[in-house]
Design an enzyme around this catalytic site. Structure first.
Site, PDB file in Angstrom:
ATOM      1  N   CYS A  36      13.467   2.784  -0.361  1.00 10.98           N
ATOM      2  CA  CYS A  36      14.371   3.699  -1.059  1.00 10.98           C
ATOM      3  C   CYS A  36      13.701   4.324  -2.279  1.00 10.98           C
ATOM      4  CB  CYS A  36      15.606   2.956  -1.512  1.00 10.98           C
ATOM      5  SG  CYS A  36      16.458   2.125  -0.180  1.00 10.98           S
ATOM      6  N   TRP A  45      16.335   3.789   2.786  1.00  7.94           N
ATOM      7  CA  TRP A  45      15.731   3.116   3.937  1.00  7.94           C
ATOM      8  C   TRP A  45      16.706   1.988   4.287  1.00  7.94           C
ATOM      9  CZ3 TRP A  45      13.584  -1.694   5.285  1.00  7.94           C
ATOM     10  CH2 TRP A  45      12.657  -1.691   6.335  1.00  7.94           C
ATOM     11  N   GLU A  56       0.227   1.793  14.005  1.00  7.76           N
ATOM     12  CA  GLU A  56       1.280   2.297  13.111  1.00  7.76           C
ATOM     13  C   GLU A  56       1.430   3.810  13.162  1.00  7.76           C
ATOM     14  OE1 GLU A  56       0.981   1.795   8.805  1.00  7.76           O
ATOM     15  OE2 GLU A  56      -1.194   1.678   8.958  1.00  7.76           O
ATOM     16  N   GLU A  74      -7.859  -4.154  11.099  1.00  7.81           N
ATOM     17  CA  GLU A  74      -7.425  -2.954  10.390  1.00  7.81           C
ATOM     18  C   GLU A  74      -7.383  -1.744  11.337  1.00  7.81           C
ATOM     19  OE1 GLU A  74      -5.944  -2.317   7.830  1.00  7.81           O
ATOM     20  OE2 GLU A  74      -6.403  -0.255   7.289  1.00  7.81           O
ATOM     21  N   LYS A 124       6.114   3.138   2.552  1.00 10.14           N
ATOM     22  CA  LYS A 124       4.875   3.009   1.794  1.00 10.14           C
ATOM     23  C   LYS A 124       4.872   1.777   0.906  1.00 10.14           C
ATOM     24  CE  LYS A 124       0.921   4.480   0.386  1.00 10.14           C
ATOM     25  NZ  LYS A 124      -0.141   4.210   1.362  1.00 10.14           N
ATOM     26  N   ASN A 136      18.157   1.049  -5.711  1.00  9.12           N
ATOM     27  CA  ASN A 136      17.093   0.436  -4.909  1.00  9.12           C
ATOM     28  C   ASN A 136      17.196  -1.074  -5.099  1.00  9.12           C
ATOM     29  OD1 ASN A 136      16.186   2.972  -4.398  1.00  9.12           O
ATOM     30  ND2 ASN A 136      14.225   2.761  -5.467  1.00  9.12           N
ATOM     31  N   GLY A 137      16.945  -1.834  -4.043  1.00  4.77           N
ATOM     32  CA  GLY A 137      16.989  -3.293  -4.173  1.00  4.77           C
ATOM     33  C   GLY A 137      18.072  -3.864  -3.272  1.00  4.77           C
ATOM     34  N   ARG A 145       7.767   7.400   0.761  1.00  3.30           N
ATOM     35  CA  ARG A 145       8.136   5.987   0.663  1.00  3.30           C
ATOM     36  C   ARG A 145       8.757   5.486   1.965  1.00  3.30           C
ATOM     37  NH1 ARG A 145       8.670   3.874  -4.632  1.00  3.30           N
ATOM     38  NH2 ARG A 145      10.222   2.412  -3.875  1.00  3.30           N
ATOM     39  N   HIS A 158     -10.981 -16.702  25.313  1.00  2.00           N
ATOM     40  CA  HIS A 158      -9.933 -17.728  25.191  1.00  2.00           C
ATOM     41  C   HIS A 158      -8.550 -17.157  25.505  1.00  2.00           C
ATOM     42  CE1 HIS A 158     -12.881 -20.483  23.680  1.00  2.00           C
ATOM     43  NE2 HIS A 158     -13.237 -19.615  22.751  1.00  2.00           N
ATOM     44  N   LYS A 213      -4.035   0.382  12.029  1.00  2.00           N
ATOM     45  CA  LYS A 213      -3.959   1.843  11.807  1.00  2.00           C
ATOM     46  C   LYS A 213      -3.514   2.533  13.092  1.00  2.00           C
ATOM     47  CE  LYS A 213      -3.947   2.095   8.342  1.00  2.00           C
ATOM     48  NZ  LYS A 213      -4.296   1.299   7.188  1.00  2.00           N
TER      49      LYS A 213
HETATM   50  C1  F6R Z   1      -0.714  -0.122   6.485  1.00  2.00           C
HETATM   51  C2  F6R Z   1      -0.242  -0.374   5.137  1.00  2.00           C
HETATM   52  C3  F6R Z   1       0.479  -1.634   4.882  1.00  2.00           C
HETATM   53  C4  F6R Z   1       0.277  -2.116   3.447  1.00  2.00           C
HETATM   54  C5  F6R Z   1       1.174  -3.323   3.156  1.00  2.00           C
HETATM   55  C6  F6R Z   1       0.924  -3.909   1.791  1.00  2.00           C
HETATM   56  O1  F6R Z   1      -1.420   1.080   6.582  1.00  2.00           O
HETATM   57  O2  F6R Z   1      -0.411   0.433   4.265  1.00  2.00           O
HETATM   58  O3  F6R Z   1       0.131  -2.618   5.783  1.00  2.00           O
HETATM   59  O4  F6R Z   1      -1.058  -2.456   3.270  1.00  2.00           O
HETATM   60  O5  F6R Z   1       2.515  -2.937   3.250  1.00  2.00           O
HETATM   61  O6  F6R Z   1       1.099  -2.959   0.800  1.00  2.00           O
HETATM   62  P1  F6R Z   1       0.519  -3.151  -0.660  1.00  2.00           P
HETATM   63  O7  F6R Z   1      -0.946  -3.050  -0.591  1.00  2.00           O
HETATM   64  O8  F6R Z   1       1.142  -2.034  -1.440  1.00  2.00           O
HETATM   65  O9  F6R Z   1       0.977  -4.506  -1.131  1.00  2.00           O
END
Ligand code: F6R
Length: 590
Positions: A2, A71, A470, A463, A585, A97-98, A27, A486, A467
Site C-alpha cells: 500500500c 494491496w 516473477e 536469482e 516492491k 498502511n499496515g 509498490r 538427486h 527473476k
Molecule cells: C525480487 C525482489 C524481492 C526482494 C525481497 C526483499 O526481484 O525484489 O525478492 O528482494 O522482497 O526485499 P528487500 O531487499 O527490500 O528486503
C-alpha cells in the site's frame, strides 16, 4: 504494497495527488482512491489502476486531500475495500498502511455502539474510532483512537472543514514532505520528488499535524523536534528516461550504481564492519537480497575464513529456539522496510553484538534499528524486480570484506583494483544485449526452466530463476548443479531448457559434466560462460559470453546477464514487466 500520499496547500489537490499516486504504483497495488477536503469530504475510489481512477473521477475541488494505493490483505481488491475509508457521517476520511490486529474486536464493539461498516477491511475501524472520540479536536480524537489500536500503521486523516492533515506512524514508514506554503505526507520518497526534496522522517509513536505552512509533531502529547533532511534522488530517477520499462532502465544503470556504491563505501569514515575479532557472522534477508547474502557467505568464508550463517528472515523468525549468539549480524534489505526483515532485526538485537544493515533507502526503518548502516547508491528502484540494488548490494559486501584488516594486503590490493573495473565489466555485458535477446526469445517459448550453478554461481542460479519466474511467469527453479542427479534430473527433457552458469573457476569441470548429463536427455542448454571459454560452444545449444573476471566477481557479471535474459523473455511473452501480478516492491506484511 500500500502507498499513501497527502497534500495541504494552495493548489488544487486532486491532479497533484493523482500524479503522486502513479509514482506509488511501483509498490504493487490492486485498487486506489482519494478524498478531497472542504466543507464536506468527497471520496472517489476504484478497483484498478491509477489511470482508470484519473479517467473516471469527477473534478473534486479542494486544496487538502489524501490518496492511497491498496494491496489487498483484508478483503478483496474492490472499490468498497479501497481507501480512503470514512466514518458514519462521511466527515472523517482515513488512508492506512499496515495491519490492525485487533480490528475484529473493535469492529464488533463499534457495531454494538451503532457504527455502520461497509467494507471488509481492518482499516475501516480507524475512522469510526476517531468519530467516537471526536469532540471538536481531530488531533486529540486521532490520539485517543490510536490508543485503542493494536498492530502497525501509517495513517493520514482528513476531517471536513479542516485545512490540515493529521498523520501518525507505528511500524510503517511515513514521511512529511516540506515545501513553501504547502506540505505533503507520503509513505515513500518517489511520491514527493516532483514537489520537494526536503523531508522529515516520522518516528514510531509520532503524531503530526500538517497545515500549508506549519508542521507540529508530538509524541505522548509532548511536542518533539524532528530534523528536516535533504533527499539526493531526483525526479529523473523515477522516470523511464526513454526506456520501455523501468526494469530495463535500472539494468542499464548498473555501471553507474556500482561506481557510486564503490565511491560511497570508500568515502565512509566508519570503522570496518568486519574487524579482526569476529568469530562468526549471521546474515538475514529475503528474496533477491537473500541471494546476495548467500554470495556474501561464499566470499567471506573463502577470503576471511569466518563461518557465516545465512537465513531467510521469515524462517529465522518462526524458529522457536533462541537464535545463536553472533558477533555481527549483517542484514540486507534494499527497501529497509521488509516486515520479515524488521522482525528478524528485533530478534537479532538480543543475540548480536552489532547489527549492520545494507540498504538503498535513507531513513528507512531498518536503518533506525541497526547499529551501523551501509548505503548502496543504486538510486530509487521502481521496477518490482530488484536489479541494480542486487549488484550494488554485492559491491557493498565486497567492500566490507576487502576492508577487513585480517585480509592479506597483497590479495586485498589486487581485488580492490579489480573491483574498480566492475562498472566497465558490467557495461560489456550490457553491450552484449543482442546475443542475450536471441537466447531470451528462445527461452520465452518454454513454460519451465532450470538454472544451475555451483559455488558462487549457485545463488546466481537461484536469482536467475527468481527473476525469470516473477516477471515472465515461466516456471523456473534454481538448482545446485550437483543436486541434479538427486531428483531434478527426472525433469530434464527437450521441453525444459537449462541455463547453466559456468564461469572459469574450480566448478568448471563439474559443470561441464552436468551439462553433458542434461544434454544426453535432450534438454536445450543456454550456457553463461567466460569470454575466454573455448569448449562450451561445442557442448551447449546457445552461449552467452561475459567478461573474464576473478571468480568472486563473476557473480556480478552473471547477475546482469540473467537479469537481461529474464527481462527479454518476459518482454517476448508480453508480460507487465515492471508490475508483476501479486507482487509488491516493499513487502510490509509478514
Ligand atoms: C525480487 C525482489 C524481492 C526482494 C525481497 C526483499 O526481484 O525484489 O525478492 O528482494 O522482497 O526485499 P528487500 O531487499 O527490500 O528486503
Amino acid at each position: 504494497m500500500c502507498g499513501i500520499i497527502g497534500y495541504v496547500g494552495n493548489r488544487q489537490a486532486q491532479p497533484l495527488l493523482l500524479d503522486s499516486l502513479s509514482k506509488l504504483e511501483y509498490r504493487g497495488y490492486d485498487s486506489c482512491g482519494l478524498a478531497v477536503g472542504g466543507n464536506s469530504i468527497k471520496v472517489f475510489k476504484n478497483a484498478g489502476r491509477v489511470e482508470e481512477l484519473r479517467a473516471a473521477s469527477p473534478l473534486l475541488q479542494g486544496t487538502v486531500a489524501i490518496g492511497h494505493t491498496r494491496w489487498a490483505t483484508h478483503g478483496s481488491p474492490s472499490s468498497i475495500n479501497a481507501h480512503p475509508h470514512v466514518d458514519c457521517n462521511g466527515r472523517i476520511a482515513v488512508v492506512h498502511n499496515g495491519v490492525i490486529t485487533n480490528y475484529q474486536t473493535l469492529r464488533q464493539r463499534l457495531i454494538i455502539e451503532g457504527h455502520n461498516f461497509v467494507s471488509e477491511t481492518d482499516t475501516e475501524v480507524i475512522p469510526h474510532l476517531i468519530e467516537k472520540h471526536y469532540k471538536g479536536n481531530i488531533e486529540k480524537a486521532v490520539e485517543a483512537a490510536l490508543g485503542e489500536i493494536e498492530g502497525s500503521y501509517a495513517i493520514a486523516v482528513l476531517a471536513a472543514k479542516d485545512a490540515k492533515l493529521v498523520v501518525a506512524r507505528k511500524g510503517c514508514p511515513l514521511i512529511i514532505g516540506v515545501s513553501d506554503r504547502e506540505n505533503f505526507v507520503a509513505s515513500d520518497v518517489p511520491a514527493l520528488l516532483e514537489y520537494t526534496n526536503s523531508v522529515i522522517y516520522l518516528e514510531n509513536g509520532d503524531i503530526g499535524v500538517i497545515t500549508a505552512d506549519s508542521i507540529k509533531i508530538t509524541r505522548d502529547g509532548i511536542e518533539v523536534d524532528r530534523k528536516e533532511e535533504k533527499i539526493f534522488w531526483s525526479i529523473e530517477d523515477v522516470q523511464k528516461g526513454g526506456y520501455e520499462h523501468f526494469m530495463l532502465k535500472e539494468i542499464h544503470e548498473q555501471p553507474r550504481a556500482i561506481r557510486d556504491t564503490i565511491e560511497e563505501c570508500l568515502s565512509s569514515n566508519s570503522s570496518p564492519v568486519l574487524g579482526r575479532n569476529i568469530e562468526n557472522l549471521s546474515m538475514v534477508a529475503c528474496g533477491t537480497s537473500y541471494h546476495a547474502a548467500l554470495i556474501g557467505k561464499y566470499v567471506i568464508e573463502e577470503l576471511l575464513a569466518i563461518p557465516v550463517a545465512v537465513e531467510i528472515a521469515s524462517e529465522f523468525n518462526h524458529r522457536r529456539r533462541q537464535p545463536i549468539p553472533t558477533s555481527t549480524a549483517i542484514v540486507l534489505t534494499q527497501s529497509g522496510e521488509t516486515a520479515d526483515v524488521l522482525v528478524a532485526m528485533k530478534r537479532l538485537l538480543e543475540v548480536a553484538r552489532t547489527i549492520v544493515v545494507i540498504t538503498n533507502v535513507p531513513g528507512s526503518t531498518a536503518t533506525r534499528i541497526a547499529k551501523q548502516t551501509v548505503y548502496i547508491k543504486a538510486g530509487p528502484e521502481v521496477s518490482v524486480a530488484a536489479t541494480k540494488t542486487f549488484t550494488a548490494q554485492l559491491i557493498a559486501l565486497y567492500q566490507l570484506i576487502l576492508s577487513c584488516p585480517s585480509l592479506n594486503r597483497r590479495i586485498c590490493k589486487r581485488l580492490v583494483a579489480e573491483l574498480r573495473t566492475m562498472p566497465s565489466a558490467v557495461q560489456q555485458v550490457l553491450n552484449n544485449e543482442s546475443e542475450i535477446m536471441d537466447c531470451a526469445r528462445i527461452l520465452s517459448q518454454y513454460d519451465n526452466a532450470f538454472f544451475i550453478g555451483r559455488g558462487i554461481s549457485f545463488p546466481i542460479a537461484l536469482e536467475g530463476a527468481l527473476k525469470l519466474k516473477e516477471i515472465s511467469y515461466i516456471h523456473a527453479e534454481g538448482c545446485a548443479a550437483g543436486e541434479l542427479k538427486h531428483g531434478p534430473l527426472a525433469l530434464a527433457h527437450k521441453d525444459v531448457p537449462i541455463i547453466a552458469i559456468t564461469p572459469q573457476d574450480s566448478t568448471y569441470e563439474a559443470m561441464v559434466t552436468n551439462i553433458k548429463e542434461v544434454k544426453a536427455r535432450d534438454a536445450p542448454v543456454i550456457a553463461l560462460v567466460d569470454e575466454t571459454d573455448g569448449i562450451m560452444e561445442q557442448l551447449a545449444d546457445f552461449v552467452i559470453r561475459v567478461p573474464h573476471v576473478t571468480s568472486i566477481f563473476s557473480a556480478v557479471v552473471n547477475a546482469v546477464a540473467v537479469q537481461l535474459l529474464a527481462y527479454y523473455a518476459a518482454k517476448y511473452r508480453g508480460c507487465p514487466i515492471d508490475f508483476p501480478r501479486n507482487l509488491a516492491k516493499s513487502v510490509t506484511v509478514e
